[in-house]
Motif scaffolding. Structure first.
Motif, PDB file in Angstrom:
ATOM      1  N   HIS A  38     -12.444   5.705  -4.634  1.00  0.00           N
ATOM      2  CA  HIS A  38     -12.267   5.185  -2.891  1.00  0.00           C
ATOM      3  C   HIS A  38     -11.295   4.805  -3.004  1.00  0.00           C
ATOM      4  O   HIS A  38     -10.938   4.504  -1.528  1.00  0.00           O
ATOM      5  CB  HIS A  38     -13.422   3.823  -3.513  1.00  0.00           C
ATOM      6  CG  HIS A  38     -12.638   2.812  -4.075  1.00  0.00           C
ATOM      7  ND1 HIS A  38     -12.697   3.218  -5.114  1.00  0.00           N
ATOM      8  CD2 HIS A  38     -12.133   1.518  -3.708  1.00  0.00           C
ATOM      9  CE1 HIS A  38     -12.633   1.498  -5.746  1.00  0.00           C
ATOM     10  NE2 HIS A  38     -11.516   1.098  -4.986  1.00  0.00           N
ATOM     11  N   VAL A  41      -7.406   7.077   1.957  1.00  0.00           N
ATOM     12  CA  VAL A  41      -8.110   8.367   2.598  1.00  0.00           C
ATOM     13  C   VAL A  41      -7.564   9.115   2.798  1.00  0.00           C
ATOM     14  O   VAL A  41      -5.898   9.369   2.795  1.00  0.00           O
ATOM     15  CB  VAL A  41      -8.145   8.233   4.587  1.00  0.00           C
ATOM     16  CG1 VAL A  41      -8.412   9.918   4.689  1.00  0.00           C
ATOM     17  CG2 VAL A  41      -9.932   7.224   4.497  1.00  0.00           C
TER      18      VAL A  41
ATOM     19  N   LYS B  70     -15.653   9.046   4.352  1.00  0.00           N
ATOM     20  CA  LYS B  70     -14.645   8.126   3.040  1.00  0.00           C
ATOM     21  C   LYS B  70     -14.260   6.708   3.516  1.00  0.00           C
ATOM     22  O   LYS B  70     -14.204   6.186   2.111  1.00  0.00           O
ATOM     23  CB  LYS B  70     -13.354   9.313   2.655  1.00  0.00           C
ATOM     24  CG  LYS B  70     -13.373  10.771   2.507  1.00  0.00           C
ATOM     25  CD  LYS B  70     -12.945  11.362   1.717  1.00  0.00           C
ATOM     26  CE  LYS B  70     -13.278  12.961   0.830  1.00  0.00           C
ATOM     27  NZ  LYS B  70     -12.248  13.990   1.990  1.00  0.00           N
ATOM     28  N   VAL B  71     -13.539   6.537   4.663  1.00  0.00           N
ATOM     29  CA  VAL B  71     -12.494   5.681   5.289  1.00  0.00           C
ATOM     30  C   VAL B  71     -13.535   4.455   4.737  1.00  0.00           C
ATOM     31  O   VAL B  71     -13.124   3.460   4.250  1.00  0.00           O
ATOM     32  CB  VAL B  71     -12.836   5.456   6.465  1.00  0.00           C
ATOM     33  CG1 VAL B  71     -12.478   4.191   6.916  1.00  0.00           C
ATOM     34  CG2 VAL B  71     -11.814   6.363   7.167  1.00  0.00           C
ATOM     35  N   GLU B  73     -16.078   3.761   2.427  1.00  0.00           N
ATOM     36  CA  GLU B  73     -16.294   4.153   1.088  1.00  0.00           C
ATOM     37  C   GLU B  73     -14.955   3.603   0.055  1.00  0.00           C
ATOM     38  O   GLU B  73     -15.895   2.858  -0.483  1.00  0.00           O
ATOM     39  CB  GLU B  73     -16.495   5.479   0.871  1.00  0.00           C
ATOM     40  CG  GLU B  73     -17.206   5.933  -1.096  1.00  0.00           C
ATOM     41  CD  GLU B  73     -17.482   7.114  -1.417  1.00  0.00           C
ATOM     42  OE1 GLU B  73     -16.421   8.204  -0.510  1.00  0.00           O
ATOM     43  OE2 GLU B  73     -17.885   7.379  -1.897  1.00  0.00           O
ATOM     44  N   SER B  74     -13.905   3.492   1.148  1.00  0.00           N
ATOM     45  CA  SER B  74     -12.810   2.840   0.234  1.00  0.00           C
ATOM     46  C   SER B  74     -13.142   2.188   0.978  1.00  0.00           C
ATOM     47  O   SER B  74     -12.647   0.847  -0.318  1.00  0.00           O
ATOM     48  CB  SER B  74     -11.484   3.795   0.876  1.00  0.00           C
ATOM     49  OG  SER B  74     -10.424   2.807   1.365  1.00  0.00           O
ATOM     50  N   PRO B  77     -14.928  -2.252  -0.532  1.00  0.00           N
ATOM     51  CA  PRO B  77     -15.161  -3.516  -1.763  1.00  0.00           C
ATOM     52  C   PRO B  77     -14.768  -5.416  -0.610  1.00  0.00           C
ATOM     53  O   PRO B  77     -15.082  -5.905  -1.119  1.00  0.00           O
ATOM     54  CB  PRO B  77     -14.764  -3.585  -2.632  1.00  0.00           C
ATOM     55  CG  PRO B  77     -14.382  -1.832  -2.671  1.00  0.00           C
ATOM     56  CD  PRO B  77     -14.835  -1.365  -1.518  1.00  0.00           C
ATOM     57  N   ALA B 281      -5.895  -4.431   1.143  1.00  0.00           N
ATOM     58  CA  ALA B 281      -6.553  -3.427   0.477  1.00  0.00           C
ATOM     59  C   ALA B 281      -6.000  -2.364   0.475  1.00  0.00           C
ATOM     60  O   ALA B 281      -6.894  -1.616  -1.147  1.00  0.00           O
ATOM     61  CB  ALA B 281      -8.122  -3.449   1.610  1.00  0.00           C
ATOM     62  N   ASP B 283      -4.978  -0.146   1.382  1.00  0.00           N
ATOM     63  CA  ASP B 283      -5.201   1.471   2.069  1.00  0.00           C
ATOM     64  C   ASP B 283      -4.712   1.665   4.090  1.00  0.00           C
ATOM     65  O   ASP B 283      -6.195   0.613   4.624  1.00  0.00           O
ATOM     66  CB  ASP B 283      -6.346   1.226   2.298  1.00  0.00           C
ATOM     67  CG  ASP B 283      -7.385   2.120   2.925  1.00  0.00           C
ATOM     68  OD1 ASP B 283      -8.833   2.782   2.774  1.00  0.00           O
ATOM     69  OD2 ASP B 283      -6.726   3.979   2.773  1.00  0.00           O
ATOM     70  N   SER B 286      -6.902   4.166   6.763  1.00  0.00           N
ATOM     71  CA  SER B 286      -7.969   3.402   6.794  1.00  0.00           C
ATOM     72  C   SER B 286      -8.272   2.583   8.085  1.00  0.00           C
ATOM     73  O   SER B 286      -8.830   2.768   9.328  1.00  0.00           O
ATOM     74  CB  SER B 286      -8.971   2.766   5.764  1.00  0.00           C
ATOM     75  OG  SER B 286      -9.442   3.876   4.907  1.00  0.00           O
TER      76      SER B 286
END
Lengths: 283, 333
Positions: A38, A41, B70-71, B73-74, B77, B281, B283, B286
């Motif tokens: 996860h 992306v 996918k975004v 899902e990532s 949390p 996060a 990320d 995203s």
């Protein structure tokens, strides 16, 4: 039994880097870490914007914000290796340039910059390294990986460096880190890490290393602080200054060389103390 | 009538392509599949050719749904933490405003689409419960000083009248989301808050909801509709599952009207939010998608037109925080 943070990072970054590698290692870990996928992306294979795969172009304001944010996050939780990585990338531009120039000046370093080797589990021939004689660099490195339960694939990929060559230098710095542990004879517990950070700060001058070297001792208990300040610390700094540039060495071609030989060549004294690798539990 | 036939045809194609996908994934391949394969390939090819936007990127429609999945899902949390960090807690006020405008009465049935972590549904249940408590308190206070008439009637009629009524009209909230990770986070939140009754969690696509017609009193979609590939289909589904008299409510990022505020908002969005995403996060991409997708979403008036085209009436919108967020509402008649 808790897994060291090293292994978790390994699983994560392996998913990104293993697209091109096809070794056994890649298959093994991909099967294990579908749940970890996860994180982030992923662009389709072969497509990326920016100067290199994984590059995210950032404005100066964003870099400044990232530096501050990642610094705070890394201080709060030193096991967040991705934050330490981001801090290094956003603050290390000048130091990376100096390091790159040093590498260019050295003939072996120049070879590394042109050939761009990557140290990864899939590119290492583990069985061959295990059959090397005791005391050879490759054998000691393998034993280090086993004792500390780490793998060379645990390094986060470079994202925020806006120059393709400097990004490789940064990546090389990260991948050589474990080899430095072997060269200096330091385990991956807190004391060993701080000692290696002091060596790296003296060698590279990266702000992230200097910050880590300055703040790392704060998290050590006094019993560990004592050997650091009296013998390990000065030894690390002295060797960092006098040693040849450790990033200019083509380690992948020197597995058979004996460790003492390599240390002599690099002008590194053997460690004054032996520290045993204790099992580390990230809290 | 043409619209319903179109919908039916679309559903048949989708079902057929789903059986193809399931057979391709290695399950039992029946002898009828090869013919289905050739017949439906021409339908699904059309969808793969059409392109749409994914943030500022252009992708095929099939790819968009997968990448959006996918975004989320990532980000699942850390979704709630990030919401608080990015909006400095103001998203709570927006959601409270949605409930305030909705003003649900006890006993109604809510469908919270793209509900993910369940923020709207939890607020809904809280609101309805506090309404019920208010009514109960009022009746208790009234019962403390009853008139002679009331006492005599209470002797003759059964006393569980009021309680039975509210029990029969138990409010329900259904949280529907296409992403299982988001629902998982929401379920964990519900468990930790101790909410067990009145809430259900369903996996479903906003463009094709797994519910019958005329089921729900209120349909909400908060910060989800801009991630849907075909917004018009989502609106049509909303009209389908709403009861006559039901209300459609949509909370979504929209165009800021004030030019100075717009510049500040843009600077904050593009400079600060991906950085927050990276630091909190881990990320960046995203959250880059998030701010780009906000820019790609139609503005208040255009979206109001789209809602009216889907068949809802009395459509209006409220701008919150100077237009950063718009609350659209419409009724099915």
């Amino acid at each position: 039994m808790c897994q060291p943070a090293h292994n978790i990072e390994m699983l994560r970054s392996l998913l990104f880097s293993s697209r091109r590698s096809t070794g056994r290692g890649a298959f093994m870990f991909e099967a294990l870490c579908v749940r970890q996928q996860h994180h982030g992306v992923d662009h389709a294979d072969g497509q990326y914007d920016g100067l290199y795969p994984g590059h995210i172009p950032t404005s100066p304001i964003q870099k400044a914000l990232l530096a501050v944010g990642s610094g705070v996050a890394a201080l709060q939780d030193p096991y967040r290796h991705d934050m330490v990585a981001v801090l290094g990338e956003t603050t290390g531009h000048l130091a990376l340039m100096t390091l790159r120039d040093r590498m260019r000046g050295d003939p072996e370093g120049y070879t590394i910059l042109t050939e761009r080797p990557r140290i990864r589990l899939s590119t290492l021939d583990l069985s061959k390294m295990a059959s090397l004689p005791d005391g050879s660099f490759g054998r000691v490195y393998l034993r280090f990986l086993e004792d500390n339960r780490v793998t060379p694939d645990s390094r986060v990929n470079v994202k925020f460096v806006d120059n393709e060559e400097l990004a490789y230098v940064m990546q090389r710095y990260r991948e050589v880190h474990d080899l430095l542990h072997t060269l200096l004879g330091m385990p991956t517990n807190m004391l060993g890490e701080v000692a290696v950070k002091w060596f790296e700060a003296a060698q590279t001058g990266l702000p992230m290393c200097i910050l880590g070297a300055a703040l790392g001792p704060l998290r050590l208990s006094t019993s560990r602080l004592e050997p650091l300040v009296t013998s390990l610390g000065p030894w690390a700094v002295r060797n960092g200054r006098q040693a040849r540039c450790v990033f200019s060495i083509f380690y992948e071609r020197r597995w058979e060389q004996s460790l003492e030989d390599l240390r002599e060549e690099l002008n590194i004294e053997p460690p004054p103390l032996t520290i045993t690798a204790t099992s580390q539990k990230p809290h | 009538m043409a619209a319903s036939i179109r919908l039916l045809a679309r559903r048949i194609v989708r079902d057929a392509s789903r059986t193809i996908n399931s057979s391709v994934s290695g399950r039992i391949v029946s002898s009828s599949c090869p013919s289905n394969l050739s017949a439906c390939r021409c339908f699904s090819d059309g969808a793969a050719d059409k392109s749409t936007h994914f943030g500022f990127e252009t992708v095929s429609e099939g790819e968009k749904a997968e990448r959006v999945y996918k975004v989320f899902e990532s980000v699942a949390p850390k979704y709630d933490v990030m919401n608080d960090a990015m909006s400095l807690g103001v998203h709570r006020l927006w959601k409270d405003m949605l409930l305030h405008v909705m003003n649900p009465q006890p006993g109604i049935c809510l469908l919270d689409v793209a509900g993910g972590t369940g923020d709207i549904s939890f607020r809904f249940l809280d609101y309805v419960r506090s309404q019920q408590e208010r009514v109960a308190r009022r009746t208790a206070r009234a019962n403390q000083t009853p008139s002679w008439q009331e006492i005599s009637t209470s002797y003759t009629t059964p006393t569980e009248g009021i309680e039975m009524e509210t029990e029969a009209r138990e409010s329900r909230a259904v949280v529907c989301d296409i992403n299982k990770e988001m629902l998982k986070v929401g379920k964990q939140k519900a468990e930790s808050m101790g909410i067990s009754s009145g809430l259900s969690w369903v996996v479903g696509d906003a463009e094709e909801l797994p519910f019958d017609d005329d089921q729900f009193d209120v349909y909400t979609i908060a910060f989800g509709i801009r991630n849907v590939t075909h917004i018009d289909l989502a609106l049509q589904e909303a009209v389908r599952v709403l009861k006559p008299g039901g209300r459609f409510m949509c909370l979504e990022f929209s165009k800021v009207t004030n030019p100075l505020l717009a510049r500040l908002y843009d600077a904050y969005s593009f400079q600060m939010i991906p950085v927050l995403g990276e630091v909190i996060a881990g990320d960046w991409k995203s959250y880059q998608y998030l701010v780009e997708s906000i820019r790609k979403f139609p503005d208040q008036e255009t979206f109001k037109q789209m809602i009216e085209d889907a068949g809802l009436f009395s459509v209006r919108y409220h701008n919150l925080t100077g237009g950063v967020v718009a609350l659209h509402s419409g009724f099915k008649l």
